[in-house]
Write an enzyme that holds these catalytic residues in place. Structure first.
Site, PDB file in Angstrom:
ATOM      1  N   GLU A   1      13.207  17.035  24.177  1.00 35.98           N
ATOM      2  CA  GLU A   1      12.036  16.379  24.755  1.00 35.98           C
ATOM      3  C   GLU A   1      10.843  17.318  24.923  1.00 35.98           C
ATOM      4  O   GLU A   1       9.715  16.953  24.576  1.00 35.98           O
ATOM      5  CB  GLU A   1      12.397  15.752  26.105  1.00 35.98           C
ATOM      6  CG  GLU A   1      13.298  14.529  26.007  1.00 35.98           C
ATOM      7  CD  GLU A   1      12.591  13.333  25.384  1.00 35.98           C
ATOM      8  OE1 GLU A   1      11.359  13.336  25.290  1.00 35.98           O
ATOM      9  OE2 GLU A   1      13.304  12.382  24.987  1.00 35.98           O
ATOM     10  N   THR A   2      11.063  18.490  25.485  1.00 40.93           N
ATOM     11  CA  THR A   2       9.910  19.333  25.859  1.00 40.93           C
ATOM     12  C   THR A   2      10.091  20.814  25.555  1.00 40.93           C
ATOM     13  O   THR A   2       9.322  21.635  26.054  1.00 40.93           O
ATOM     14  CB  THR A   2       9.615  19.199  27.367  1.00 40.93           C
ATOM     15  OG1 THR A   2      10.743  19.685  28.114  1.00 40.93           O
ATOM     16  CG2 THR A   2       9.316  17.770  27.755  1.00 40.93           C
TER      17      THR A   2
END
Length: 326
Positions: free
Chosen positions: A120-121
């Site tokens: 995700e990040t």
């Protein structure tokens, strides 16, 4: 991004149904305002909230050309890299106690938690550059295919900001309004975030401990089955005519419906043949691979409906598990 189900229509189809930036959106706005009034906000509070939002064409451009539209052989190298693996091992070692606690409390394998945050990040390195309110405003009032969904997320954002004392003006995330280490959309933030360090605030944006616990809780609440298989490769590069690739629907096949003399597992594995299952298609440069997706694979798609996303999470989790040293 947690609970964001973008659908699997083509970018061309999506783009054709986008409302123009200068289109008349007053009915949609009025409906939004009324819903917020019914939820307990004053008219002034809603107007002040909406006054902070702006249309952003880049949001429309991004949602109509998603990475998930790429074939697997181009999608997979974006996420499964040596850099991400090294960062994942570093993150796991740094927060080992928290990850172990979350894995035990919520009955989710630690490598799944670590994989999600990495995909995700990049472990908080890329939280997103889109103002969250602009993203949800744009999609809620200017993107016909998912206007209802995103206008509800905009409503949830106002509620979330009030509940968690978030600074809307400086809140940034993905083009779809997902925030923090685990990229939770506002409704997921409100429903699944946990205060895992007991400091009195559910902070998924600046607190990796809360993010770890919240990702684990998300999977727990979606009925993850710890210790059960996720996906298994099949031998075939073509499918029998009676079988269809999974397209985002609820699981309607059982393992027994899929496996036969015509299509089998690449490796012998003991399975409950009555359990729900799906067929996952991975388009390679020279051939098409097929996998048997099981219940836990489906749970990953509750985070993001794309089967490519779920496969990237699964394969990355296995890399992490194989490489992690306590």
């Amino acid at each position: 991004m947690a609970a964001l189900t973008l659908g699997l229509t083509s970018p061309t189809t999506q783009a054709a149904t986008v409302v123009a930036a200068d289109g008349d959106i007053s009915p949609a706005k009025q409906a939004f305002i009324q819903a917020q009034l019914d939820a307990g906000f004053t008219e002034s509070e809603v107007e002040q909230f909406l006054a902070k939002a702006n249309y952003n064409q880049k949001v429309i451009d991004a949602i109509t050309t998603p990475w998930e539209a790429k074939p697997w052989h181009l999608y997979q190298p974006i996420f499964l890299t040596e850099q991400r693996l090294a960062k994942g091992i570093e993150f796991w070692q740094r927060y080992a106690d928290t990850i172990t606690k979350a894995a035990n409390e919520f009955q989710v394998e630690p490598e799944i938690i670590v994989a999600i945050i990495g995909i995700e990040t990049f472990y908080g390195g890329y939280l997103g550059n889109y103002p969250v309110i602009d993203a949800l405003y744009t999609l809620g009032f200017h993107y016909t295919p998912r206007a209802k969904f995103f206008s509800k997320e905009l409503a949830n954002l106002q509620m979330l900001a009030k509940e968690e004392q978030l600074d809307i003006s400086n809140l940034k995330g993905s083009y779809a309004g997902a925030m923090g280490f685990g990229q939770f959309i506002p409704s997921s933030y409100r429903h699944y975030a946990v205060d895992f360090d007991n400091d009195g605030q559910r902070d998924l944006i600046g607190n990796p401990i809360d993010a770890i616990g919240s990702v684990a809780n998300y999977f727990h609440q979606h009925r993850w089955q710890k210790g059960e298989p996720i996906a298994l490769p099949l031998t075939n590069h073509t499918l029998p005519e009676h079988l269809k690739v999974w397209q985002g629907e609820k699981l309607h096949y059982q393992v027994a419906d899929i496996l036969s003399p015509q299509i089998s597992l690449a490796q012998n594995t003991d399975l409950d043949i009555n359990q729900p299952a799906m067929i996952v298609e991975l388009v390679q440069a020279q051939q098409t691979d097929y996998w048997l997706g099981l219940h836990n694979f489906y749970v990953i798609t509750r985070y993001n409906r794309s089967p490519l996303y779920a496969m990237a999470v699964y394969q990355f989790s296995q890399q992490l598990k194989d490489s992690y040293v306590k």
